[in-house]
Design a protein around this motif. Sequence first.
Motif, PDB file in Angstrom:
ATOM      1  N   GLY A 239       1.076 178.733 121.950  1.00  0.00           N
ATOM      2  CA  GLY A 239       0.180 179.004 123.075  1.00  0.00           C
ATOM      3  C   GLY A 239      -1.291 178.880 122.763  1.00  0.00           C
ATOM      4  O   GLY A 239      -2.126 179.377 123.527  1.00  0.00           O
ATOM      5  N   TYR A 240      -1.657 178.174 121.664  1.00  0.00           N
ATOM      6  CA  TYR A 240      -3.051 178.088 121.256  1.00  0.00           C
ATOM      7  C   TYR A 240      -3.509 176.634 121.120  1.00  0.00           C
ATOM      8  O   TYR A 240      -2.857 175.817 120.469  1.00  0.00           O
TER       9      TYR A 240
ATOM     10  N   ARG B 162       2.356 196.960 120.297  1.00  0.00           N
ATOM     11  CA  ARG B 162       2.337 195.740 121.092  1.00  0.00           C
ATOM     12  C   ARG B 162       2.069 196.028 122.573  1.00  0.00           C
ATOM     13  O   ARG B 162       1.317 195.333 123.240  1.00  0.00           O
ATOM     14  N   ARG B 163       2.696 197.100 123.088  1.00  0.00           N
ATOM     15  CA  ARG B 163       2.623 197.328 124.528  1.00  0.00           C
ATOM     16  C   ARG B 163       1.621 198.401 124.938  1.00  0.00           C
ATOM     17  O   ARG B 163       1.169 198.431 126.076  1.00  0.00           O
TER      18      ARG B 163
ATOM     19  N   ASP C  41      -7.229 186.382 122.162  1.00  0.00           N
ATOM     20  CA  ASP C  41      -7.578 185.276 123.051  1.00  0.00           C
ATOM     21  C   ASP C  41      -8.238 184.137 122.284  1.00  0.00           C
ATOM     22  O   ASP C  41      -8.044 182.960 122.605  1.00  0.00           O
TER      23      ASP C  41
ATOM     24  N   ALA D  34      -1.753 188.954 119.749  1.00  0.00           N
ATOM     25  CA  ALA D  34      -2.093 188.199 120.960  1.00  0.00           C
ATOM     26  C   ALA D  34      -3.590 188.102 121.220  1.00  0.00           C
ATOM     27  O   ALA D  34      -4.066 188.389 122.322  1.00  0.00           O
TER      28      ALA D  34
ATOM     29  N   LEU E 167      -0.106 186.238 115.363  1.00  0.00           N
ATOM     30  CA  LEU E 167      -0.540 185.802 116.692  1.00  0.00           C
ATOM     31  C   LEU E 167       0.365 186.369 117.775  1.00  0.00           C
ATOM     32  O   LEU E 167      -0.107 186.804 118.832  1.00  0.00           O
ATOM     33  N   GLU E 168       1.659 186.365 117.514  1.00  0.00           N
ATOM     34  CA  GLU E 168       2.596 186.912 118.501  1.00  0.00           C
ATOM     35  C   GLU E 168       2.413 188.423 118.651  1.00  0.00           C
ATOM     36  O   GLU E 168       2.485 188.953 119.756  1.00  0.00           O
ATOM     37  N   GLU E 169       2.160 189.103 117.548  1.00  0.00           N
ATOM     38  CA  GLU E 169       2.019 190.554 117.577  1.00  0.00           C
ATOM     39  C   GLU E 169       0.703 190.994 118.208  1.00  0.00           C
ATOM     40  O   GLU E 169       0.667 191.870 119.074  1.00  0.00           O
TER      41      GLU E 169
ATOM     42  N   LYS F 174      -6.526 180.463 123.623  1.00  0.00           N
ATOM     43  CA  LYS F 174      -5.528 180.272 124.669  1.00  0.00           C
ATOM     44  C   LYS F 174      -6.082 179.399 125.791  1.00  0.00           C
ATOM     45  O   LYS F 174      -5.322 178.788 126.526  1.00  0.00           O
TER      46      LYS F 174
END
Length: 951
Positions: free
Chosen positions: A51-52, A386-387, A28, A26, A22-24, A70
């Motif tokens: 965050g969910y 990730r970015r 919705d 992300a 989930l962190e990697e 989210k």
Amino acid sequence: MKIATYNINNINSRLDVLLRWLEEAAPDIVCLQELKSEKNNFPEQQLKAAGYNAVWKGQKSWNGVAILAKSEIKELRDDLPGGDEEFTHSRYIEAFIDGLVIGCIYLPNGNPYPGPKFDYKLRWFQRLSDHAKDLVDRDLPVILIGDYNVMPTELDTYKPEKYVNNALFRPESREAYKNLVDQGWTDAIRTLYPTERIFTFWDYMRDAYGRNAGLRLDHFLLNKKVAGRLADAQVDKHVRGWEHASDHAPVWIELADSDLPEKEETAVSTETEKPKATGDLASLLSRAPKAKMPAKLQPMKATLVREPFDDPGWLYEIKWDGYRALAVIQHHQAELISRNSISFDQFHPVADALGKWNVNAVIDGEIVVLDADGKSDFSAIQNWQRRKDGQLVYNVFDILWYEGRDLRELPLIDRKAILEAVLPTDDIIRLSKAFAVNGIEFFHAAEKAGIEGIMAKKANSAYSAGDRSKEWLKVKVERRQEVVIGAFTRNAGTEKLFSALAIGVYEKGVLRYIGKVGTGWSEKKQKEMMAEFESLITNVCPFDVEPDVDEPSQFRPRRLGAKPFWLKPELVCEVNIAEITSDGKVRQASFKGMRKDKNPKEVVLEVPEDTTTMVAGVDETQSHLKIAPHPKKAMSKKIKPEASFLDADKDNQTVKVDGCPLAFNHLSKVYWPEDGITKRDMFNYYDQVAEYMVPYLKDRPMSLNRFPNGIHGPSFYQKNVKDKVPGCMATMPHTNDKGEEKEYLVATNKASLLWMASLGCIEINPWFSRVQSPHNPDFCVIDLDPDKQHFDQVIEAAQEVRKVCESIGVKCYPKTSGSTGMHIYIPMGAKYTYDQSQMFAKIIVTLVQKQISAYTTLERMVKNRDGKMYLDFLQNRPDATIAGVYSLRPKPGATVSMPVTWDEVKPGLTMRHFTIHNSIARLKETGDLFRGVLGPGIDLQETLLKAKSVF
């Protein structure tokens, strides 16, 4: 908007995997299946902290489904309409989120088929289909997401024939899915990838994931209201490879904010066309041997040198700052493989672009991320997934195999021409060009441009997979060193997560401390690194000697109160360094990034070689290759098909050989899969080589080394053949040194050789002595057994053996082992015992070892050899065997243990010079170069007296 589905297969036991993903990724919205969690045991708080929000329905030890988002979730229903008295498990939940209706599905598995569970599956499917009819034409966008436990087409399984009677692939299940889609739903994955094998599930058993033996079970069905917004869909396959991961991988789709413009229909195919072979291309390809696509490849490696040079025989390229990757392309799919055989699944845009190239090929290149100035940025590639900062590019610089042709032995300049002719280039796939320019000027241009360095490659070099070659050299603008992280330190009073990293390299099997690096990371990067460190913290120092990590230095004369936190040595990073000081420590080290593609045990201190010596050595090697008579001639000649003694159209056949009826079965079975070489090819080879080989087998007991399933299958030795041999074969009773009674096969003729081959004996292992004189060997053998040495050093050692032998008047005969080393035979004439032969061999190798002790050893135990080449004299003992002369070897390429002249034992000779394809042609040209081995032999007493006087 990113929407995902993930069959987590027990949410509580795999919560760490879920949170990591989930962190990697992300997403919705996420649909989860197989919770195996009762409602009051669902990890709501942990997901909330990530965050969910969540709605769920679960049952102990059974299924359960959940939706995470989210945004706010409004639950609409927690089951399908209707009911069923059997197997009432939690399988469907529906919610309204951000203007979307999301139905989360876990469709019954239905196995075993036939049976009540499969009948229930079809009933449940019908309930889903009835409900879907009510949803498909609504004004609201609807997506039905989850694990359908159905493979809709043959593209959705790696092996359709295996699943004929599996509930996942039964025609009834597939028909039910088709009827559902035909209501007006869009299958997202299949729409975006209409002809590709996309898998979402890999069984835990039999390394299914490693073999990519997968299935597509997880689907997204979109109604018309949302289908036009479908922008992308992917499988996060790499998550399946995480420790303790589910047998499914997360799957996700990307929705645009509004409908995407419709693509215009065109008569032109969206696939990249196969290039039309020009005369030049066809000519180049015709020079390469036909072969199946090689497997388990490793990239050719370069040797680091101190400074640039200029030489007309070399080509110069940019040294890219990224991840080295081989690409295997076949059947409209591509896989990117690291130098340690790890799949680079995270760089899926590269694989997708290569998959559209309508060819079968293996290419070599570097995956990089380019900054705004077009320079590769190593730190950016680590964060790219990730970015998505920077431009992802695969710079391709070599081609190893193309449409049934093995190109590795072609000169580099020819491989480059082929690559340029066939490679489709775009924004992601680019040709990394080589330049025939002044090497020194090229280096200085790279230096000014801020590029990491340059590569220098001999224009006529072959591709030596796995070798660190002298024919490819690298010159770095900045000195880079890969290091193992053994600890992080924290200075007294600091608020930072850590102050520095204690780093090391492996030397003689232990991790040696080489200093600290304390700069080069951002605060955000520190947090990411600390997340990796936490699970590796240990009380045990990983270095061979515990270092003083707070030791003052010339540049930092005071102590900072640094405290070490030791780590298990599992992480590798790359650092820039100014130099290695006289006490073996790094100076001015700066962190550049983590290396996920490196094996910590392989990280050693990279010491630049002298440029002049290396270039001169390669030039001498290339000069030799042009004049070496036998290997180069032999490589172009193949076994002629008409030489076969077996019928080409029969897979099983009995043939009478030397009056002995022999059965040859499963002739089409592939024994060398990388090369497509079959049992039939092996039998034909031994039939043809028998006239040269049988004299060295006749009257000798044999150790049978059997490979019944080819070179990569299990193998075993069989020495006792009592009651197992045909009546036309000879045997010898023998009690070995353990007191065990055995009956050995004794070779007598071609029939003996072919019977051994029929048992799967790829290599042939005769005794050194014959049954007439079992305690007296006919020859003494010195076995040169390298570890990490280049084959040129094996050649150097062989020539040292020759010098010692010639100085005492002893003639010796060399042959390649067909593997990594060489064998040198000295005729003994069966006049001396094994002990005497071994003693003589020890005298010779002791003298040789004194001359080249820097890289050779007489130490028998592998763990005590320190990576040096073993000069093996202990093979000279009863019962011992090595691969016989002219024997095939169970190695890729089907190499042969081949006698050579001493003139041929020069740099450039490799085991690949002699294979099943060319050895017969060579023998017809050279004859038997080993005849002297069976001669009268030396006078040992006279020879020892001469040795005493000489040495």
